[in-house]
Design a protein around this motif. Structure first.
Motif, short mmCIF file in Angstrom:
data_model
loop_
_atom_site.label_atom_id
_atom_site.label_comp_id
_atom_site.label_asym_id
_atom_site.label_seq_id
_atom_site.Cartn_x
_atom_site.Cartn_y
_atom_site.Cartn_z
N ARG A 1 -9.67 -10.67 22.42
CA ARG A 1 -8.93 -12.10 22.31
C ARG A 1 -9.58 -13.10 22.67
O ARG A 1 -9.74 -14.18 22.17
CB ARG A 1 -7.89 -11.78 23.15
N PHE A 2 -10.77 -12.98 23.58
CA PHE A 2 -11.53 -14.16 24.02
C PHE A 2 -12.46 -14.37 22.86
O PHE A 2 -12.54 -15.90 22.63
CB PHE A 2 -12.55 -13.67 25.09
N LEU A 3 -13.11 -13.62 22.26
CA LEU A 3 -13.88 -14.01 21.10
C LEU A 3 -12.99 -14.70 19.92
O LEU A 3 -13.42 -15.74 19.24
CB LEU A 3 -14.41 -12.86 20.44
N ALA A 4 -11.96 -14.31 19.77
CA ALA A 4 -10.87 -15.11 18.70
C ALA A 4 -10.46 -16.29 18.98
O ALA A 4 -10.50 -17.09 18.39
CB ALA A 4 -9.49 -14.16 18.56
N LEU A 5 -10.36 -16.52 20.46
CA LEU A 5 -9.97 -17.75 20.91
C LEU A 5 -11.26 -18.86 20.63
O LEU A 5 -11.14 -19.96 20.40
CB LEU A 5 -9.70 -17.67 22.55
N LEU A 6 -12.61 -18.27 21.08
CA LEU A 6 -13.50 -19.01 20.66
C LEU A 6 -13.76 -19.49 19.19
O LEU A 6 -14.16 -20.67 18.80
CB LEU A 6 -14.77 -18.34 21.31
N ALA A 7 -13.71 -18.57 18.52
CA ALA A 7 -13.64 -18.58 16.82
C ALA A 7 -12.48 -19.68 16.48
O ALA A 7 -13.04 -20.50 15.76
CB ALA A 7 -13.62 -17.46 16.29
N ASP A 8 -11.30 -19.54 16.87
CA ASP A 8 -10.34 -20.40 16.40
C ASP A 8 -10.33 -21.67 16.91
O ASP A 8 -9.87 -22.74 16.02
CB ASP A 8 -8.87 -19.72 16.74
N SER A 9 -11.13 -21.95 17.94
CA SER A 9 -10.88 -23.26 18.68
C SER A 9 -12.28 -23.99 18.51
O SER A 9 -12.60 -25.21 18.71
CB SER A 9 -10.71 -23.24 20.17
N SER A 10 -13.51 -23.41 17.71
CA SER A 10 -14.68 -23.96 17.56
C SER A 10 -15.24 -24.26 19.13
O SER A 10 -15.89 -25.17 18.97
CB SER A 10 -14.72 -25.06 16.67
N VAL A 11 -14.97 -23.52 19.82
CA VAL A 11 -15.32 -23.82 21.42
C VAL A 11 -16.68 -22.89 21.74
O VAL A 11 -16.62 -21.60 21.34
CB VAL A 11 -14.36 -23.65 22.46
N THR A 12 -17.62 -23.48 22.29
CA THR A 12 -18.81 -22.50 22.65
C THR A 12 -18.61 -21.86 24.05
O THR A 12 -17.88 -22.20 24.68
CB THR A 12 -20.05 -23.33 22.81
N GLN A 13 -19.43 -20.73 24.24
CA GLN A 13 -19.49 -19.92 25.42
C GLN A 13 -19.35 -20.85 26.53
O GLN A 13 -18.71 -20.80 27.51
CB GLN A 13 -20.39 -19.20 25.31
N VAL A 14 -20.30 -21.89 26.55
CA VAL A 14 -20.58 -22.73 27.61
C VAL A 14 -19.33 -23.56 27.79
O VAL A 14 -18.85 -23.90 29.03
CB VAL A 14 -21.89 -23.61 27.52
N GLU A 15 -18.75 -24.36 26.72
CA GLU A 15 -17.70 -24.90 26.87
C GLU A 15 -16.33 -24.24 27.43
O GLU A 15 -15.50 -24.58 28.14
CB GLU A 15 -17.34 -25.78 25.50
N SER A 16 -16.30 -23.16 26.68
CA SER A 16 -15.02 -22.18 27.30
C SER A 16 -15.34 -21.94 28.81
O SER A 16 -14.29 -21.86 29.68
CB SER A 16 -14.97 -20.95 26.75
N ALA A 17 -16.37 -21.79 29.48
CA ALA A 17 -16.71 -21.65 30.97
C ALA A 17 -16.23 -22.83 31.75
O ALA A 17 -15.52 -22.64 32.64
CB ALA A 17 -18.22 -21.48 31.25
#
Length: 73
Positions: free
Chosen positions: A6-22
């Motif tokens: 789910r986390f990986l899908a959210l990153l892909a769908d929103s084009s948000v990076t790992q750093v931005e998600s943190a």
């Protein structure tokens, strides 16, 4: 679907990076969340540094992304 998926899908769908998600999770929860923590949540389960992604992290990221209109409800 696992929280990791789910986390990986959210990153892909929103084009948000790992750093931005943190940063988004930290903003939403008002608690620290580092890029290293995010990396441990999305690491392959066989990796020694892998940690289970908590439900609260998924919920916080979803709420923040919806607020920013980066994902559809």
């Amino acid at each position: 679907m696992t929280n990791r998926e789910r986390f990986l899908a959210l990153l892909a769908d929103s084009s948000v990076t790992q750093v931005e998600s943190a940063g988004l999770i930290a903003e939403q929860t008002q608690r620290p969340c580092s890029a290293r923590t995010v990396r441990s949540w999305i690491a392959s389960p066989e990796t020694p540094s892998a940690r289970p992604c908590p439900d609260w992290a998924i919920e916080a990221l979803e709420r923040r992304l919806k607020k920013l209109k980066k994902v559809v409800a």
